[in-house]
Design a protein around this motif. Structure first.
Motif, PDB file in Angstrom:
ATOM      1  N   UNK A  41      43.359  -7.522  25.872  1.00  0.00           N
ATOM      2  CA  UNK A  41      44.690  -6.922  25.889  1.00  0.00           C
ATOM      3  C   UNK A  41      44.564  -5.402  26.030  1.00  0.00           C
ATOM      4  N   UNK A  42      43.607  -4.810  25.308  1.00  0.00           N
ATOM      5  CA  UNK A  42      43.389  -3.367  25.406  1.00  0.00           C
ATOM      6  C   UNK A  42      42.907  -2.987  26.805  1.00  0.00           C
ATOM      7  N   UNK A  43      42.040  -3.798  27.407  1.00  0.00           N
ATOM      8  CA  UNK A  43      41.596  -3.524  28.779  1.00  0.00           C
ATOM      9  C   UNK A  43      42.772  -3.559  29.749  1.00  0.00           C
ATOM     10  N   UNK A  44      43.650  -4.544  29.562  1.00  0.00           N
ATOM     11  CA  UNK A  44      44.827  -4.652  30.424  1.00  0.00           C
ATOM     12  C   UNK A  44      45.713  -3.415  30.264  1.00  0.00           C
ATOM     13  N   UNK A  45      46.010  -3.045  29.019  1.00  0.00           N
ATOM     14  CA  UNK A  45      46.849  -1.874  28.760  1.00  0.00           C
ATOM     15  C   UNK A  45      46.204  -0.604  29.309  1.00  0.00           C
ATOM     16  N   UNK A  46      44.895  -0.469  29.150  1.00  0.00           N
ATOM     17  CA  UNK A  46      44.188   0.696  29.655  1.00  0.00           C
ATOM     18  C   UNK A  46      44.272   0.778  31.175  1.00  0.00           C
ATOM     19  N   UNK A  47      44.174  -0.352  31.825  1.00  0.00           N
ATOM     20  CA  UNK A  47      44.307  -0.393  33.283  1.00  0.00           C
ATOM     21  C   UNK A  47      45.706   0.036  33.720  1.00  0.00           C
ATOM     22  N   UNK A  48      46.710  -0.516  33.062  1.00  0.00           N
ATOM     23  CA  UNK A  48      48.094  -0.176  33.406  1.00  0.00           C
ATOM     24  C   UNK A  48      48.365   1.313  33.173  1.00  0.00           C
ATOM     25  N   UNK A  49      47.913   1.841  32.045  1.00  0.00           N
ATOM     26  CA  UNK A  49      48.107   3.259  31.727  1.00  0.00           C
ATOM     27  C   UNK A  49      47.416   4.141  32.773  1.00  0.00           C
ATOM     28  N   UNK A  50      46.197   3.774  33.142  1.00  0.00           N
ATOM     29  CA  UNK A  50      45.445   4.573  34.121  1.00  0.00           C
ATOM     30  C   UNK A  50      46.140   4.589  35.480  1.00  0.00           C
ATOM     31  N   UNK A  51      46.593   3.433  35.918  1.00  0.00           N
ATOM     32  CA  UNK A  51      47.303   3.358  37.196  1.00  0.00           C
ATOM     33  C   UNK A  51      48.602   4.154  37.144  1.00  0.00           C
TER      34      UNK A  51
END
Length: 114
Positions: A41-51
């Protein structure tokens, strides 16, 4: 009253945006840590935030090289990093959760609840 140049206005707007995203990242980190397996979940959120931050930084990317030349040296680099401190905190929390360095148990232990 001092009039800022165009590059400074772009940078200030982008830093304000990035810190707003950082507040969102902190909230997402607090949400992710509550799950039994928070890493994906943190990886997903980190990806979304970065994009999200990259996508909205087109104006800043155009001026970033000339803007960073205005702030040479270590102290000025730290000063610039502090301008996006909230963003950095949010990304650090999400990264720590994603890499299993921050767990709910480690937070409880650090706060003295265990």
């Amino acid at each position: 009253m001092f009039i800022e140049d165009h590059d400074e206005l772009i940078a200030r707007k982008y830093f304000k945006f990035a810190n707003g995203v950082g507040l969102t990242a902190i909230g997402l980190a607090a949400t992710a840590i509550r799950f039994e397996h928070p890493e994906p979940i943190a990886w997903f959120f980190l990806t979304v935030i970065s994009i999200w931050v990259f996508w909205n930084g087109a104006d800043y990317r155009k001026i970033v090289v000339s803007y960073l030349r205005r702030y040479p040296g270590v102290l000025n680099t730290v000063k610039l990093a502090l301008r996006v401190g909230i963003f950095m905190l949010g990304v650090t929390l999400l990264s720590g959760i994603a890499l299993k360095h921050i767990t709910l148990e480690s937070i409880y232990a650090a706060l003295g609840f265990l």
